[in-house]
Write a protein that holds these residues in place. Structure first.
Motif, mmCIF file in Angstrom:
data_model
loop_
_atom_site.group_PDB
_atom_site.id
_atom_site.type_symbol
_atom_site.label_atom_id
_atom_site.label_comp_id
_atom_site.label_asym_id
_atom_site.label_seq_id
_atom_site.Cartn_x
_atom_site.Cartn_y
_atom_site.Cartn_z
ATOM 1 N N ALA A 108 66.902 -43.721 17.584
ATOM 2 C CA ALA A 108 66.338 -43.326 16.179
ATOM 3 C C ALA A 108 67.433 -42.380 15.633
ATOM 4 C CB ALA A 108 65.315 -42.606 16.097
ATOM 5 N N LEU A 109 68.066 -41.224 16.362
ATOM 6 C CA LEU A 109 69.012 -40.267 15.842
ATOM 7 C C LEU A 109 70.498 -40.865 15.992
ATOM 8 C CD1 LEU A 109 67.528 -37.417 17.761
ATOM 9 C CD2 LEU A 109 67.366 -38.034 15.480
ATOM 10 N N GLU A 155 59.882 -37.300 12.876
ATOM 11 C CA GLU A 155 58.551 -37.473 12.419
ATOM 12 C C GLU A 155 58.633 -38.503 11.178
ATOM 13 O OE1 GLU A 155 54.829 -34.623 11.782
ATOM 14 O OE2 GLU A 155 56.654 -33.943 10.876
ATOM 15 N N ARG A 156 59.477 -37.918 10.065
ATOM 16 C CA ARG A 156 59.548 -38.929 8.905
ATOM 17 C C ARG A 156 59.839 -40.546 9.376
ATOM 18 N NH1 ARG A 156 62.328 -34.286 7.262
ATOM 19 N NH2 ARG A 156 64.501 -35.398 7.303
ATOM 20 N N ALA A 157 60.673 -40.581 10.482
ATOM 21 C CA ALA A 157 61.018 -41.884 10.794
ATOM 22 C C ALA A 157 59.764 -42.578 11.717
ATOM 23 C CB ALA A 157 62.268 -42.097 12.025
ATOM 24 N N GLY A 158 58.837 -41.767 11.976
ATOM 25 C CA GLY A 158 57.596 -42.522 12.773
ATOM 26 C C GLY A 158 58.004 -42.583 14.288
ATOM 27 N N VAL A 159 58.935 -41.895 14.708
ATOM 28 C CA VAL A 159 59.421 -42.017 15.983
ATOM 29 C C VAL A 159 58.499 -40.769 16.908
ATOM 30 C CG1 VAL A 159 61.224 -41.773 17.921
ATOM 31 C CG2 VAL A 159 61.386 -42.928 15.632
ATOM 32 N N ALA A 160 58.617 -39.682 16.375
ATOM 33 C CA ALA A 160 57.737 -38.401 17.022
ATOM 34 C C ALA A 160 56.417 -38.171 16.056
ATOM 35 C CB ALA A 160 58.641 -37.296 17.005
ATOM 36 N N VAL A 161 55.410 -38.568 16.845
ATOM 37 C CA VAL A 161 54.064 -38.576 15.749
ATOM 38 C C VAL A 161 52.840 -37.999 16.729
ATOM 39 C CG1 VAL A 161 52.263 -39.666 14.713
ATOM 40 C CG2 VAL A 161 54.808 -40.479 14.395
ATOM 41 N N ALA A 162 52.313 -37.094 16.209
ATOM 42 C CA ALA A 162 50.977 -36.806 17.259
ATOM 43 C C ALA A 162 49.810 -37.596 16.915
ATOM 44 C CB ALA A 162 50.815 -35.192 16.740
ATOM 45 N N PRO A 163 49.387 -38.546 17.615
ATOM 46 C CA PRO A 163 48.535 -39.700 17.524
ATOM 47 C C PRO A 163 47.245 -38.941 17.655
ATOM 48 C CG PRO A 163 49.299 -39.909 19.874
ATOM 49 C CD PRO A 163 50.190 -38.764 19.318
ATOM 50 N N ARG A 164 46.098 -39.586 16.761
ATOM 51 C CA ARG A 164 44.677 -39.091 16.760
ATOM 52 C C ARG A 164 44.127 -39.858 17.981
ATOM 53 N NH1 ARG A 164 40.807 -38.197 11.895
ATOM 54 N NH2 ARG A 164 38.687 -37.908 13.114
ATOM 55 N N PRO A 165 43.497 -39.044 19.194
ATOM 56 C CA PRO A 165 42.842 -39.746 20.151
ATOM 57 C C PRO A 165 41.577 -40.551 19.675
ATOM 58 C CG PRO A 165 43.126 -37.307 20.695
ATOM 59 C CD PRO A 165 43.449 -37.715 19.249
#
Length: 471
Positions: free
Chosen positions: A295-296, A458-468
């Protein structure tokens, strides 16, 4: 944001930024935000075991004060009404600072709050309680024998990581949008990786440690956990500043980062850590690093020198400084320690002085060599943990055909970084069935660069804290 249409209108699962905006605009009262948080803790902490203390009446009173101030037209700060919790090695007025131990419960209650609690509340936040942790912060699993293990919100049969396990669990499970932890050898980054949230270990000396129970004074850092980079930056900015109560706390000017998150990162020189950091990995860790680097647009690899020796030296310094701190307790109450913690501290007390001196000399050499790398790169990407969260009680895993102890090896990629005080953002990658984190490492005092890269991911959707599921 229309709170009338928002299913979480009472404050459930709102981010810190959303909560602060809603409270400041008087669309949500601070008291309602606190009550929603207390309700979530009552509903879910029986599973997660993230909290050891809940200061409900203090939180309600604080919320009422904020609501009254807003009714008068006062500005209460950028974290207006935001609930937060802290690892139980932070001093909280009226509570003994237990630091995950049995012994510390006999200490007198703290007479004042830790500096970082005071600073967050000055910015409008509301303390909710204290969080579970590994005994005396000497732990990578989150399994406390006195309070029980904190549990992973993505699979409660798995570890949170440690020693800030309750902090990772509480944020990952949505009990609070912000939590504070500590990181000596990886105790923010490992739980952030396992629990699928963002964690920041700042530069050594950046945030005050005054009012926290120490582990290794020359390695200890304090920092935040959050479910978004913006929330983490908001908390970080509110906590910056020199403090005479911590001799290591920098006298550098406050350097706010929140306004920088949207900046383009195309000018940054980013590399992947090779060698040691490409070995000792399960497939999921390789996949997470690969996704981030792709992504980077990372094509370059750099190799940190003598990383295995750095980890060994970190162990020597940690266990000897820790043993020195706890010698009286080890003599007077050895049976009240977690045996695994006690035995490592006893071993540290027996390390000869010449070996300690060699470890410190190597540390200075290693720091100088690593800092040279930042003449040519701005950011280094590395795995945060070698695997997803192991199962609770799991003693070993097999890595590259070798059976290794879990407790000692989940921090193999974090220790060589905190050893020399570099700032790091642990960023979650939402793999299945469990998330796993990646380290975004910058030069000293360049938290802004690490946070900018995390925000871009985060904006790219690669680093996201998912909701369990279930939370």
């Amino acid at each position: 944001m229309s709170l009338q249409r928002d299913p979480d209108a009472r404050g459930d699962w709102l981010s810190a930024s959303q909560t602060a905006q809603a409270v400041a605009n008087r669309k949500l009262s601070a008291l309602d935000a606190v009550e929603a948080t207390l309700k979530r803790i009552a509903a879910h902490d029986g599973v997660l075991n993230a909290f050891t203390d809940v200061v409900a009446e203090r939180a309600r009173q604080r919320a009422r004060t904020i609501d009254a101030a807003l009714a008068r037209g006062d500005n209460v700060g950028p974290l207006a009404g935001v609930p937060f919790a802290v690892k139980n090695l932070y001093d909280i007025t009226g509570l003994p600072t237990r630091a995950g131990s049995k012994i510390n419960r006999d200490r007198p209650p703290a007479a004042r709050d830790a500096t970082l609690i005071t600073r967050l509340e000055a910015a409008g936040a509301v303390l909710i309680g204290a969080l579970n942790m590994g005994e005396y912060a000497y732990d990578f699993t989150g399994e406390n024998i006195h309070d029980g293990p904190s549990r992973n919100p993505h699979d409660p049969t798995r570890m949170t990581g440690g020693s800030s396990g309750g902090s990772g669990s509480a944020v990952g499970g949505g009990l609070v949008p912000l939590a504070l932890g500590s990181d000596t050898n990886g105790s923010i980054r490992v739980p952030a990786s396992f629990c699928g949230v963002f964690g920041l270990k700042p530069t050594y000396g950046r945030l005050s440690r005054a009012g926290s129970f120490p582990f290794v004074a020359s390695l200890d850092h304090l920092g935040p956990f959050a479910r978004s980079v913006a929330d983490m930056a908001l908390a970080y900015d509110s906590m910056q500043g020199p403090d005479a109560g911590d001799a290591a706390c920098s006298r550098r000017d406050v350097e706010p980062v929140g306004s920088l998150l949207a900046q383009d990162i195309g000018d940054l020189r980013i590399a992947r850590a090779g060698g040691y950091f490409e070995a000792n990995l399960f497939d999921e860790a390789r996949e997470a690093v690969s996704r981030v680097c792709q992504a980077l647009g990372v094509t370059r690899t750099v190799e940190l020198p003598e990383v295995a020796r750095a980890r060994a030296a970190a162990y020597v310094i940690s266990t000897t400084e820790g043993a020195s701190l706890h010698l009286d307790r080890l003599r007077q109450r050895p049976s009240d320690f977690d045996p695994a913690v006690r035995d490592r501290l006893l071993a540290g007390a027996m390390i000869p002085a010449p070996l300690i001196d060699r470890a410190q000399k190597f540390r200075r050499w290693y720091r100088a060599r690593v800092l040279e790398l930042f003449n040519d790169v701005d950011i280094i990407i590395a795995p945060a943990t070698p695997c997803i969260a192991p199962e609770l009680g799991q003693q070993t895993f097999v890595l590259d055909g070798v059976e290794l102890p879990v407790r000692a090896h989940v921090g193999i990629h974090t220790q060589p970084i905190s050893f020399i005080g570099l700032p790091v953002v642990a960023a979650p990658v939402a793999l299945q069935p469990m998330p796993i984190g990646v380290q975004i490492i910058a030069a000293p005092w360049r938290e802004d660069l690490a946070l900018r890269v995390a925000a871009a991911l985060e904006r790219a959707g690669v680093a996201v804290a998912p909701r369990p599921k279930g939370f």
